[in-house]
Scaffold this active site. Structure first.
Site, PDB file in Angstrom:
ATOM      1  N   VAL A 177     -10.201   1.306   9.902  1.00 17.57           N
ATOM      2  CA  VAL A 177     -11.419   1.499   9.684  1.00 17.57           C
ATOM      3  C   VAL A 177     -11.668   1.920   8.083  1.00 17.57           C
ATOM      4  O   VAL A 177     -12.395   2.010   7.545  1.00 17.57           O
ATOM      5  CB  VAL A 177     -11.730   2.382  10.412  1.00 17.57           C
ATOM      6  CG1 VAL A 177     -11.248   4.336  11.190  1.00 17.57           C
ATOM      7  CG2 VAL A 177     -12.946   2.524  10.984  1.00 17.57           C
ATOM      8  N   SER A 224       6.169   3.354  13.240  1.00 19.91           N
ATOM      9  CA  SER A 224       4.715   3.348  13.819  1.00 19.91           C
ATOM     10  C   SER A 224       4.248   4.061  15.028  1.00 19.91           C
ATOM     11  O   SER A 224       5.471   3.687  16.111  1.00 19.91           O
ATOM     12  CB  SER A 224       3.699   2.095  13.847  1.00 19.91           C
ATOM     13  OG  SER A 224       2.706   2.079  13.647  1.00 19.91           O
ATOM     14  N   PHE A 226       0.838  -0.948   0.249  1.00 12.60           N
ATOM     15  CA  PHE A 226       0.297  -0.082   0.052  1.00 12.60           C
ATOM     16  C   PHE A 226       0.886   1.243   0.069  1.00 12.60           C
ATOM     17  O   PHE A 226       0.970   2.183  -0.635  1.00 12.60           O
ATOM     18  CB  PHE A 226      -0.641  -0.128   1.036  1.00 12.60           C
ATOM     19  CG  PHE A 226      -1.558   1.383   1.621  1.00 12.60           C
ATOM     20  CD1 PHE A 226      -2.373   1.634   0.684  1.00 12.60           C
ATOM     21  CD2 PHE A 226      -1.521   1.541   3.296  1.00 12.60           C
ATOM     22  CE1 PHE A 226      -2.941   3.493   1.324  1.00 12.60           C
ATOM     23  CE2 PHE A 226      -2.243   2.746   3.044  1.00 12.60           C
ATOM     24  CZ  PHE A 226      -3.243   3.702   2.668  1.00 12.60           C
ATOM     25  N   ILE A 227       1.420   1.165   0.994  1.00 13.76           N
ATOM     26  CA  ILE A 227       2.727   2.216   0.821  1.00 13.76           C
ATOM     27  C   ILE A 227       3.569   2.485   0.298  1.00 13.76           C
ATOM     28  O   ILE A 227       4.002   3.222  -0.747  1.00 13.76           O
ATOM     29  CB  ILE A 227       3.069   2.753   2.409  1.00 13.76           C
ATOM     30  CG1 ILE A 227       1.865   3.015   4.059  1.00 13.76           C
ATOM     31  CG2 ILE A 227       4.031   3.405   2.718  1.00 13.76           C
ATOM     32  CD1 ILE A 227       2.180   2.595   4.327  1.00 13.76           C
ATOM     33  N   TYR A 277       4.348  -6.436  17.199  1.00 14.41           N
ATOM     34  CA  TYR A 277       4.298  -5.390  16.060  1.00 14.41           C
ATOM     35  C   TYR A 277       4.930  -4.001  16.159  1.00 14.41           C
ATOM     36  O   TYR A 277       5.688  -3.705  15.728  1.00 14.41           O
ATOM     37  CB  TYR A 277       3.107  -4.894  15.645  1.00 14.41           C
ATOM     38  CG  TYR A 277       3.418  -4.181  14.385  1.00 14.41           C
ATOM     39  CD1 TYR A 277       2.445  -4.806  13.290  1.00 14.41           C
ATOM     40  CD2 TYR A 277       3.182  -2.471  14.230  1.00 14.41           C
ATOM     41  CE1 TYR A 277       3.410  -3.359  11.790  1.00 14.41           C
ATOM     42  CE2 TYR A 277       2.725  -1.744  13.637  1.00 14.41           C
ATOM     43  CZ  TYR A 277       2.418  -1.855  12.379  1.00 14.41           C
ATOM     44  OH  TYR A 277       3.098  -1.577  11.458  1.00 14.41           O
ATOM     45  N   ASP A 312       9.504  -6.828  -3.878  1.00 16.65           N
ATOM     46  CA  ASP A 312       8.733  -7.350  -2.558  1.00 16.65           C
ATOM     47  C   ASP A 312       8.889  -8.309  -3.188  1.00 16.65           C
ATOM     48  O   ASP A 312       9.460  -9.655  -4.106  1.00 16.65           O
ATOM     49  CB  ASP A 312       7.583  -6.598  -3.184  1.00 16.65           C
ATOM     50  CG  ASP A 312       6.591  -7.054  -2.549  1.00 16.65           C
ATOM     51  OD1 ASP A 312       5.786  -5.600  -1.932  1.00 16.65           O
ATOM     52  OD2 ASP A 312       6.007  -7.879  -2.064  1.00 16.65           O
ATOM     53  N   ALA A 351       8.843  -3.448   3.400  1.00 19.93           N
ATOM     54  CA  ALA A 351       8.937  -4.624   4.266  1.00 19.93           C
ATOM     55  C   ALA A 351       8.531  -4.812   5.142  1.00 19.93           C
ATOM     56  O   ALA A 351       9.244  -4.629   6.075  1.00 19.93           O
ATOM     57  CB  ALA A 351       9.741  -5.154   2.890  1.00 19.93           C
ATOM     58  N   GLY A 362       2.072  -7.687  -0.291  1.00 21.51           N
ATOM     59  CA  GLY A 362       2.029  -7.236  -1.483  1.00 21.51           C
ATOM     60  C   GLY A 362       1.500  -7.595  -2.892  1.00 21.51           C
ATOM     61  O   GLY A 362       1.242  -9.116  -2.675  1.00 21.51           O
ATOM     62  N   ASN A 383      -2.239   6.939  11.643  1.00 23.02           N
ATOM     63  CA  ASN A 383      -3.138   5.861  11.128  1.00 23.02           C
ATOM     64  C   ASN A 383      -3.558   6.424   9.374  1.00 23.02           C
ATOM     65  O   ASN A 383      -3.756   7.463   8.859  1.00 23.02           O
ATOM     66  CB  ASN A 383      -4.310   5.647  11.165  1.00 23.02           C
ATOM     67  CG  ASN A 383      -4.682   5.398  12.563  1.00 23.02           C
ATOM     68  OD1 ASN A 383      -4.003   6.040  13.222  1.00 23.02           O
ATOM     69  ND2 ASN A 383      -5.658   4.222  13.115  1.00 23.02           N
TER      70      ASN A 383
HETATM   71  C1  UD1 Z   1      -4.343  -0.285  15.312  1.00 23.16           C
HETATM   72  C2  UD1 Z   1      -4.318  -1.067  14.235  1.00 23.16           C
HETATM   73  C3  UD1 Z   1      -4.299  -2.014  15.179  1.00 23.16           C
HETATM   74  C4  UD1 Z   1      -4.128  -2.078  16.386  1.00 23.16           C
HETATM   75  C5  UD1 Z   1      -4.097  -1.213  17.389  1.00 23.16           C
HETATM   76  C6  UD1 Z   1      -3.626  -1.027  18.494  1.00 23.16           C
HETATM   77  C7  UD1 Z   1      -3.940  -0.737  12.179  1.00 23.16           C
HETATM   78  C8  UD1 Z   1      -4.985  -0.552  11.034  1.00 23.16           C
HETATM   79  N1  UD1 Z   1      -5.180  -1.833  13.001  1.00 23.16           N
HETATM   80  O1  UD1 Z   1      -5.176   0.304  15.491  1.00 23.16           O
HETATM   81  O2  UD1 Z   1      -4.438  -3.746  14.935  1.00 23.16           O
HETATM   82  O3  UD1 Z   1      -4.626  -3.574  17.857  1.00 23.16           O
HETATM   83  O4  UD1 Z   1      -3.802  -0.182  16.598  1.00 23.16           O
HETATM   84  O5  UD1 Z   1      -3.500  -0.248  19.225  1.00 23.16           O
HETATM   85  O6  UD1 Z   1      -3.187  -1.038  12.125  1.00 23.16           O
HETATM   86  N2  UD1 Z   1     -13.479   0.497  13.890  1.00 23.16           N
HETATM   87  C9  UD1 Z   1     -14.666   0.095  13.642  1.00 23.16           C
HETATM   88  N3  UD1 Z   1     -15.094  -0.015  12.604  1.00 23.16           N
HETATM   89  C10 UD1 Z   1     -14.641  -1.133  12.628  1.00 23.16           C
HETATM   90  C11 UD1 Z   1     -13.121  -0.727  11.803  1.00 23.16           C
HETATM   91  C12 UD1 Z   1     -12.697  -0.232  13.148  1.00 23.16           C
HETATM   92  O7  UD1 Z   1     -15.096   1.272  15.094  1.00 23.16           O
HETATM   93  O8  UD1 Z   1     -15.633  -1.915  11.218  1.00 23.16           O
HETATM   94  C13 UD1 Z   1     -12.832   1.438  14.991  1.00 23.16           C
HETATM   95  C14 UD1 Z   1     -11.860   1.309  16.303  1.00 23.16           C
HETATM   96  O9  UD1 Z   1     -12.473   0.189  17.058  1.00 23.16           O
HETATM   97  C15 UD1 Z   1     -11.116   1.833  16.600  1.00 23.16           C
HETATM   98  C16 UD1 Z   1     -10.504   2.690  15.140  1.00 23.16           C
HETATM   99  O10 UD1 Z   1     -12.083   2.491  14.146  1.00 23.16           O
HETATM  100  O11 UD1 Z   1     -11.583   2.623  17.339  1.00 23.16           O
HETATM  101  C17 UD1 Z   1      -9.847   2.747  14.262  1.00 23.16           C
HETATM  102  O12 UD1 Z   1      -9.107   1.337  13.863  1.00 23.16           O
HETATM  103  P1  UD1 Z   1      -8.179   0.930  13.170  1.00 23.16           P
HETATM  104  O13 UD1 Z   1      -8.354   0.928  12.183  1.00 23.16           O
HETATM  105  O14 UD1 Z   1      -8.207  -0.538  13.407  1.00 23.16           O
HETATM  106  O15 UD1 Z   1      -7.344   1.459  13.893  1.00 23.16           O
HETATM  107  P2  UD1 Z   1      -7.019   1.964  15.363  1.00 23.16           P
HETATM  108  O16 UD1 Z   1      -7.385   0.850  16.411  1.00 23.16           O
HETATM  109  O17 UD1 Z   1      -5.379   2.979  15.561  1.00 23.16           O
END
Ligand code: UD1
Length: 311
Positions: free
Chosen positions: A191, A123, A12-13, A147, A32, A80, A37, A176
């Protein structure tokens, strides 16, 4: 023509970084192993005679060392990785190989071939769930997953090698990231990628909690630009910087934009908050501005509109 080797180039990035390097006139070796990928991410890039694709696993002994010794790039952008936090929890050994051993291979390859600069995909996960808002680079580092721990260990490995052997390392702590080519393939995918797919398909999204949680969402175009700057801007010193916007956006705000873009979308479903969820996350972008001259430029709303238009 400056020459940059990108690992994880089909991700992606990675693929956006390759596109921007080529657009800026650089020569690119795209590496890759296609574990996560996708070849189609590089379809445009590989039409350029300045881009060469090498299929290799960066964590394998000697693979990268030999490639870099033959290729002699000015910079390596090391993207990677095993990118899923839940996958790192399920398989910490694989996380160690793909997120720590691979970084050590990059450090040794850079040393062996006299590469001047390494850019590393770190990250916000290095901060864990106790960082102040906004999180500055000096905030306590308390990863809560294999991670996040691997990203923190990799930063230290690279910075130590850079100091000992005289190359420059830029560690980029992405917040994010969202945008085209992000894989919505798992319930734990970012999300915005999940919401974009649901809206495209006309199915309801699930909101975990009340939607008041906020994240520092940054467009992949901004992240790729930060990578190009870190790899190619003259005169940089080694260091670590958040790659973020400095603004928090709630999931309710994200949903409101999607609802404007897809007026016929079904109402969201609500589910209990995800276990271990962080309520608010936001980075301080000042160090990236000072060190790289980088400032995020894509508003979340515009990034979401682009996603909808590219569907
Ligand atoms: C990121 C990581 C996650 C990890 C967390 C640890 C990614 C994509 N996610 O989560 O794996 O456990 O850091 O801190 O790298 N949400 C919804 N509906 C959905 C999906 C997500 O409401 O269908 C909410 C989640 O509960 C969260 C927010 O959206 O509150 C963001 O979620 P996400 O994109 O996974 O990011 P992080 O929470 O930062």
């Amino acid at each position: 023509m400056p020459h940059v080797l990108v690992t994880g180039a089909a991700g992606f990035i990675g693929s956006h970084t390759v596109d921007q390097l080529l657009a800026a006139g650089h020569r690119v070796t795209a590496v890759d192993d296609f574990r996560t990928g996708r070849r189609e991410n590089l379809a445009g890039a590989l039409r350029s005679p300045a881009c060469r694709l090498v299929e290799a696993d960066v964590s394998a002994e000697d693979a990268l060392g030999q490639l870099v010794a033959g290729d002699r790039p000015e910079a390596i952008v090391h993207l990677a990785a095993l990118v899923s936090v839940p996958e790192s929890i399920r398989d910490p050994g694989l996380n160690f190989r793909l997120n720590v051993v691979a970084t050590q291979r990059v450090a040794e390859a850079a040393r062996g071939a006299g590469v001047g600069r390494v850019v590393f995909a770190s990250s916000a996960a290095v901060y864990g769930d106790a960082a102040p808002l906004p999180a500055g680079e000096e905030a306590p580092k308390a990863p809560i997953s294999p991670y996040g721990a691997a990203k923190l260990a990799s930063e230290a490995l690279l910075l130590g090698h850079a100091a000992a052997y005289g190359f420059t390392v830029r560690c980029q702590r992405y917040f994010n990231v969202f945008g085209p080519r992000q894989d919505p393939g798992s319930p734990y995918s970012g999300v915005i990628s999940l919401f974009a797919r649901r809206h495209r398909e006309g199915t309801a999204v699930t909101l975990f909690g009340d939607g008041g949680q906020t994240r520092d969402f940054i467009s992949v175009h901004d992240v790729a630009r930060a990578n190009v700057l870190a790899a190619t801007a003259p005169g940089l010193r080694s260091g670590t910087a958040n790659i973020c916007t400095g603004r928090g956006t709630s999931l309710r705000e994200v949903l409101a934009v999607f609802q404007r873009l897809y007026p016929a979308a079904p109402a969201p479903q609500f589910a209990p908050p995800r276990e271990g969820d962080i309520r608010h996350s936001r980075g301080d972008p000042a160090a990236a501005a000072a060190a790289l001259g980088f400032r995020a430029a894509v508003a979340v709303e515009d990034g979401l509109a682009e996603l909808a238009a590219s569907a």
